[in-house]
Design a protein around this motif. Structure first.
Motif, PDB file in Angstrom:
ATOM      1  N   ILE A 248       0.799  -1.228  -0.026  1.00  0.00           N
ATOM      2  CA  ILE A 248      -0.068   0.049   0.031  1.00  0.00           C
ATOM      3  C   ILE A 248       0.986   1.324   0.083  1.00  0.00           C
ATOM      4  O   ILE A 248       0.511   2.353  -0.628  1.00  0.00           O
ATOM      5  N   ARG A 249       1.938   1.328   0.745  1.00  0.00           N
ATOM      6  CA  ARG A 249       2.725   2.407   0.843  1.00  0.00           C
ATOM      7  C   ARG A 249       3.556   2.670  -0.568  1.00  0.00           C
ATOM      8  O   ARG A 249       3.445   3.683  -1.223  1.00  0.00           O
ATOM      9  N   GLN A 250       4.067   1.475  -1.274  1.00  0.00           N
ATOM     10  CA  GLN A 250       4.412   1.745  -2.595  1.00  0.00           C
ATOM     11  C   GLN A 250       3.603   2.298  -3.548  1.00  0.00           C
ATOM     12  O   GLN A 250       3.701   3.148  -4.394  1.00  0.00           O
ATOM     13  N   TRP A 251       2.193   1.698  -3.444  1.00  0.00           N
ATOM     14  CA  TRP A 251       0.968   2.276  -4.458  1.00  0.00           C
ATOM     15  C   TRP A 251       1.022   3.692  -4.143  1.00  0.00           C
ATOM     16  O   TRP A 251       0.758   4.710  -4.939  1.00  0.00           O
ATOM     17  N   LEU A 252       0.941   4.169  -2.920  1.00  0.00           N
ATOM     18  CA  LEU A 252       0.886   5.507  -2.472  1.00  0.00           C
ATOM     19  C   LEU A 252       1.953   6.183  -3.052  1.00  0.00           C
ATOM     20  O   LEU A 252       1.621   7.607  -3.506  1.00  0.00           O
TER      21      LEU A 252
ATOM     22  N   GLN B 244       3.703   5.860  -5.624  1.00  0.00           N
ATOM     23  CA  GLN B 244       3.766   5.813  -7.130  1.00  0.00           C
ATOM     24  C   GLN B 244       2.657   6.800  -7.520  1.00  0.00           C
ATOM     25  O   GLN B 244       2.751   7.677  -8.384  1.00  0.00           O
ATOM     26  N   GLU B 245       1.634   6.920  -6.689  1.00  0.00           N
ATOM     27  CA  GLU B 245       0.399   7.753  -7.090  1.00  0.00           C
ATOM     28  C   GLU B 245       0.676   9.010  -6.821  1.00  0.00           C
ATOM     29  O   GLU B 245       0.481  10.074  -7.699  1.00  0.00           O
ATOM     30  N   SER B 246       1.507   9.395  -5.504  1.00  0.00           N
ATOM     31  CA  SER B 246       1.903  11.002  -5.570  1.00  0.00           C
ATOM     32  C   SER B 246       3.034  11.357  -6.409  1.00  0.00           C
ATOM     33  O   SER B 246       2.897  12.382  -6.738  1.00  0.00           O
ATOM     34  N   ALA B 247       3.815  10.335  -6.891  1.00  0.00           N
ATOM     35  CA  ALA B 247       4.851  10.582  -7.988  1.00  0.00           C
ATOM     36  C   ALA B 247       4.106  10.984  -9.279  1.00  0.00           C
ATOM     37  O   ALA B 247       4.488  12.203  -9.928  1.00  0.00           O
ATOM     38  N   ALA B 248       3.261  10.262  -9.302  1.00  0.00           N
ATOM     39  CA  ALA B 248       2.335  10.486 -10.766  1.00  0.00           C
ATOM     40  C   ALA B 248       1.636  11.655 -10.670  1.00  0.00           C
ATOM     41  O   ALA B 248       1.439  12.603 -11.641  1.00  0.00           O
TER      42      ALA B 248
END
Length: 76
Positions: A38-42, A44-48
């Motif tokens: 979940i941290r990794q997804w977050l 990635q989303e914040s970077a995007a």
């Protein structure tokens, strides 16, 4: 008879404790793995999202904004 009941009870409780302990360890490891994902997804989303904010505006919007900025001349 009482001693055999006591031994069976101790054996049952010991088996239950061992099963619960291994179950708790397994659940904790799965939980940690899920939190990492979940941290990794977050991240990635914040970077995007930050990249989306840095991208230039589409040309259509820039042209539309330029047309709005230019004052119209009076034709009297």
């Amino acid at each position: 008879m009482a001693i055999s009941n006591f031994i069976l009870t101790v054996a049952g409780v010991t088996a239950a404790v061992l099963l619960f302990r291994s179950d708790v360890k397994q659940s904790a490891s799965i939980f940690r793995r899920n939190v990492r994902q979940i941290r990794q997804w977050l991240e990635q989303e914040s970077a995007a999202a930050s990249k989306m904010g840095e991208t230039p505006k589409p040309k259509e919007l820039e042209q539309h904004m330029k047309e709005k900025d230019v004052p119209k001349q009076d034709q009297h």
